[in-house]
Design a protein around this motif. Structure first.
Motif, PDB file in Angstrom:
ATOM      1  N   THR A  53       0.838  -1.196   0.000  1.00 24.67           N
ATOM      2  CA  THR A  53       0.000   0.000   0.000  1.00 24.67           C
ATOM      3  C   THR A  53       0.873   1.246   0.000  1.00 24.67           C
ATOM      4  O   THR A  53       1.808   1.378   0.796  1.00 24.67           O
ATOM      5  N   SER A  54       0.591   2.157  -0.925  1.00 27.90           N
ATOM      6  CA  SER A  54       1.345   3.404  -1.037  1.00 27.90           C
ATOM      7  C   SER A  54       0.530   4.559  -0.486  1.00 27.90           C
ATOM      8  O   SER A  54      -0.678   4.444  -0.232  1.00 27.90           O
ATOM      9  N   ALA A  55       1.194   5.709  -0.333  1.00 28.11           N
ATOM     10  CA  ALA A  55       0.535   6.882   0.251  1.00 28.11           C
ATOM     11  C   ALA A  55      -0.540   7.442  -0.666  1.00 28.11           C
ATOM     12  O   ALA A  55      -1.589   7.917  -0.209  1.00 28.11           O
ATOM     13  N   ASN A  56      -0.307   7.414  -1.979  1.00 25.20           N
ATOM     14  CA  ASN A  56      -1.273   7.966  -2.930  1.00 25.20           C
ATOM     15  C   ASN A  56      -2.313   6.953  -3.385  1.00 25.20           C
ATOM     16  O   ASN A  56      -3.101   7.242  -4.280  1.00 25.20           O
ATOM     17  N   GLN A  57      -2.344   5.768  -2.778  1.00 27.47           N
ATOM     18  CA  GLN A  57      -3.293   4.744  -3.170  1.00 27.47           C
ATOM     19  C   GLN A  57      -4.613   4.961  -2.451  1.00 27.47           C
ATOM     20  O   GLN A  57      -4.655   5.337  -1.275  1.00 27.47           O
ATOM     21  N   THR A  58      -5.719   4.712  -3.140  1.00 24.19           N
ATOM     22  CA  THR A  58      -7.040   4.879  -2.565  1.00 24.19           C
ATOM     23  C   THR A  58      -7.255   3.857  -1.452  1.00 24.19           C
ATOM     24  O   THR A  58      -6.906   2.683  -1.586  1.00 24.19           O
ATOM     25  N   ALA A  59      -7.825   4.326  -0.337  1.00 21.99           N
ATOM     26  CA  ALA A  59      -8.078   3.434   0.785  1.00 21.99           C
ATOM     27  C   ALA A  59      -9.046   2.332   0.383  1.00 21.99           C
ATOM     28  O   ALA A  59     -10.047   2.572  -0.306  1.00 21.99           O
ATOM     29  N   GLY A  60      -8.750   1.118   0.824  1.00 22.54           N
ATOM     30  CA  GLY A  60      -9.614  -0.009   0.507  1.00 22.54           C
ATOM     31  C   GLY A  60      -9.376  -0.620  -0.851  1.00 22.54           C
ATOM     32  O   GLY A  60     -10.203  -1.411  -1.319  1.00 22.54           O
ATOM     33  N   SER A  61      -8.290  -0.295  -1.508  1.00 22.15           N
ATOM     34  CA  SER A  61      -7.985  -0.857  -2.819  1.00 22.15           C
ATOM     35  C   SER A  61      -6.747  -1.740  -2.730  1.00 22.15           C
ATOM     36  O   SER A  61      -5.833  -1.475  -1.946  1.00 22.15           O
ATOM     37  N   ILE A  75     -13.638  -3.794  -0.675  1.00 24.36           N
ATOM     38  CA  ILE A  75     -12.289  -3.850  -1.251  1.00 24.36           C
ATOM     39  C   ILE A  75     -12.398  -3.747  -2.771  1.00 24.36           C
ATOM     40  O   ILE A  75     -13.175  -4.453  -3.401  1.00 24.36           O
TER      41      ILE A  75
END
Length: 734
Positions: free
Chosen positions: A540-548, A595
């Motif tokens: 999980t990255s910082a710019n990734q949408t939560a829950g993806s 998800i």
């Protein structure tokens, strides 16, 4: 079958004694059980008998040691694990019409094949859906000074045109771009939204005046054609030969100002071409943009002058898979007994979306359509169910199971026996467990004919190269020719027993539910049916949408190209929309609520190696040197590959850099090489739709955290490896 790759299993040798151990043990027992036997010579008949029984016992122990392996395979069968059948390769077939038609349909199931040779059978592909080719209508002609991702500040120039036959025309010459064209100037063709243009081949006919030089190089015009696919602008000009207008310059050498010239621009639209709405204009969008000028592509000095524009559909592309439909094959006649099984003539049986059908034709009764199930666990005696072993092509009907009475009834019987007086107690015969017969699934009646319709095909041999599918197996009128402009991808062979054994711990861990990162990787491979070779759940990255959750995948490709010394180009690892939808639908049924799953491809980085080697004196002849060079290239193509690369030969590791020392290790393992000279690495990056090799070598190549290295041979782009053989004098100077 060897299970050395499963260290968690106990040793499969239940008795490790061999022939020599058994013979020695027998000889040591002779003084104890037969002390009068003192002659133990090899020529003695008694010793011959001992050796014979030792050999028989050794053979029996060898079979005895197979029991753990057979138990493991039986365990796979109890879990309901079946070997996956081959996965059919997929490709986009482009059909070109021989005449102008208002609307034409190429039906689903059209077969196209490769050329059949003396040594190789033709590989047949079949279209997966109907291809409807309809004629488009231009709705708007717009222009803009800047070609952004979202068209803005558009200038509507449609009023300057009027309809004429199947196109648009003006009474005087019309300038496509401003008086002094600049980089980024664009014009747009907006097509009526009620016409489906996805995957179609459009020919845009331009008529312009000659004698007005535009100042460009007609062989390399500085312009690009693209279409909006709903997310970005996709290049749609397949090759420069498809533009007979030479970048709107036509023929500048006629010298006749009054002579009108025409030319066509043939565009291959993307598979997905939705209706877009920009700046108040709605329709399908096609764009022509001026590129930045260079020494090879000088810019436009003046704007091209156009008099008419006409558009027509000349063909279309449709998804096809490597399968053949076998219709109503007669499997046999039912004998009316439970547990019958029949085999098809052409195995394996591929998964299908509606084509598979089993018909039972009872005597004097109408035909019955039976339903396929995974197993007979929930089948009732009258359920028309059957089970398919796709790999072997076996059709099985419901069995008759004889099972003991339930535990509950046996307990009640014992309780009533103990409570009853002695005179009324049941006899021992009544206490005997009764046998109950249970039929799972219906049985075809005796004499009924069994007919089966199914798909067959698949395998990595279906990953054919571009422009090889050219022969129509189905006669379709008005089709001039057909071809595949890109190589077929995602074909994979049937699953082996070794891979199924490796899959068991993963299945027991994930339980067919995607929760952890490892679960998403396992289910991605399973849901693709073998079409995806590798999967990696990204952190999980910082710019990734939560829950993806993002999963990076590498589809299967034809590794036979490596042995041919050609390697595998990155384009063969493309994740097409059909495979993407298949995997996402499979994961969406098994993910947690809320998800979102995304599939993406790695960042492929090409590598070209230039190596200098010195051969041993025994290889000092042209044929041996050519063989060594071929072996070196094959070894490099195999090592620098997403599927077979790396030190463990299971695929180049994500994000692993490449150093010259890695190449040295590979070359040192090739017999015949005595010394190694300079090892140079040249990275290959993708620029637009083509790959370009860097002219200067680098000390190492870092593909990035999500990058994979790849190597292939392309003479035009000079992506292949170069191997130079040095003489002994040159090697000593090095």
């Amino acid at each position: 079958m060897n299970f050395d790759f499963l260290p968690q299993l106990p040793s499969s040798r239940l008795d490790d004694r061999n022939f020599d151990d058994l013979l020695e043990e027998c000889l040591l027992r002779i003084p104890r059980y037969c002390p009068e036997w003192t002659d133990h010579n090899v020529s003695d008949p008694g010793i011959t008998l001992v050796e014979l029984f030792a050999w028989l016992t050794d053979q029996m122990l060898m079979r005895f040691n197979q029991i753990p392996r057979k138990n493991y395979v039986a365990f796979l069968e109890l879990l309901g694990i079946r070997l996956q059948p081959p996965t059919p390769a997929q490709v986009r077939l482009t059909f070109y019409l021989s005449t102008h038609l208002l609307e034409y349909t190429i039906p689903c199931g059209t077969e196209v094949a490769t050329e059949r040779t003396e040594t190789q059978e033709a590989i047949i592909f079949t279209t997966d859906r109907d291809l409807v080719i309809a004629q488009p209508t231009i709705k708007h002609i717009l222009s803009a000074s800047d070609a952004g991702d979202t068209p803005r500040s558009l200038l509507d120039r449609t009023e300057q045109w009027h309809h004429q036959h199947d196109g648009l025309a003006v009474t005087q010459e019309f300038e496509l771009f401003p008086q002094k064209p600049q980089f980024g100037n664009s014009f747009y063709l907006v097509i009526e939204p009620n016409t489906s243009l996805s995957g179609k081949v459009l020919a845009i006919a331009f008529t312009g005046a000659s004698g007005t030089p535009t100042g460009i190089n007609p062989k390399h015009p500085p312009r690009s054609w693209s279409a909006w696919d709903g997310e970005s602008w996709i290049e749609v000009l397949l090759q420069e030969a498809d533009d007979t207008t030479n970048g709107f310059s036509f023929d500048e050498n006629t010298g006749d100002d009054s002579f009108e010239q025409s030319g066509d621009v043939t565009l291959h639209l993307p598979e997905r071409l939705p209706v877009g709405s920009f700046d108040g204009y709605k329709g399908h969008w096609i764009r022509c943009t001026l590129n930045e000028s260079s020494h090879r592509q000088p810019g436009y000095a003046t704007s091209p002058r156009i008099k008419t524009i006409a558009m027509r559909s000349v063909g279309g592309a449709v998804q096809a898979s490597q399968w053949v439909l076998v219709e109503e094959e007669i499997l046999g006649i039912s004998n009316g007994k439970p547990g019958q099984s029949f085999e098809v003539e052409t195995a394996p049986i591929l998964e299908s979306l509606g084509e598979e059908q089993l018909l039972i034709l009872p005597l004097g009764k109408p035909a019955e359509t039976w339903q396929k199930v995974e197993d007979f666990a929930e089948s009732k005696p009258h359920d028309l169910h059957y089970v398919v072993d796709a790999l072997t092509g076996t059709i099985q009907f419901g069995p008759l199971i004889r099972e003991p009475q339930t535990l509950k009834k046996r307990t009640q019987a014992r309780a009533s026996l103990q409570q009853a007086p002695p005179a009324e107690q049941l006899s021992d015969q009544n206490l005997h467990e009764q046998i109950v017969e249970q039929q799972y699934g219906a049985i075809p009646p005796r004499g009924a004919e069994i007919m089966f319709t199914y798909r067959t095909g698949g395998g990595k041999q279906g990953n054919v190269q571009a422009n090889t599918l050219r022969f129509m197996k189905t006669a379709i009128p008005y089709v001039d020719y057909v071809t595949n402009h890109h190589a077929a991808v995602n074909g994979a062979d049937a699953e082996s027993l070794e891979k199924a054994v490796l899959k068991v711990p993963q299945i027991l861990r994930s339980q067919d539910r995607a929760v952890t990162a490892a679960d998403f990787e396992v289910l991605t491979l399973k849901g693709s049916g073998g079409a995806i070779a590798r999967a990696l759940t990204l952190p999980t990255s910082a710019n990734q949408t939560a829950g993806s959750v993002s999963v990076c995948v590498v589809p299967q490709a034809n590794t036979d190209l490596i042995d041919l010394g050609r390697g595998i180009a990155p384009d063969n690892f493309d994740l097409n929309s059909a495979l993407r939808d298949l995997v996402l639908n499979y994961l969406n049924e098994r993910r947690l609520l809320g998800i979102q799953v995304q599939l993406q491809q790695p960042n492929y980085v090409g590598v070209s190696v230039q190596a200098e080697i010195t051969l041993e004196p025994a290889y000092n002849n042209p044929s041996a040197q050519a063989e060594i060079i071929h072996k070196v290239k094959v070894a490099l193509y195999r090592y620098l590959n997403p599927l077979t690369g790396g030190s463990d030969m299971t695929g180049w590791a994500f994000g692993r850099p490449l150093y010259p020392s890695d190449i040295m290790v590979v070359l040192q393992q090739i017999a015949g090489i005595q010394y190694l000279g300079a090892i140079l690495l040249f990275p290959i990056q993708k620029n637009g739709e083509s790959w370009h090799r860097q002219t200067t070598p680098v000390s190492y190549i870092d593909p990035g955290s999500l990058g994979l290295l790849c190597s292939w041979a392309d003479p035009q782009a000079r992506t292949g490896h170069s191997v130079n053989i040095l003489t002994e004098q040159s090697a000593m100077r090095i």
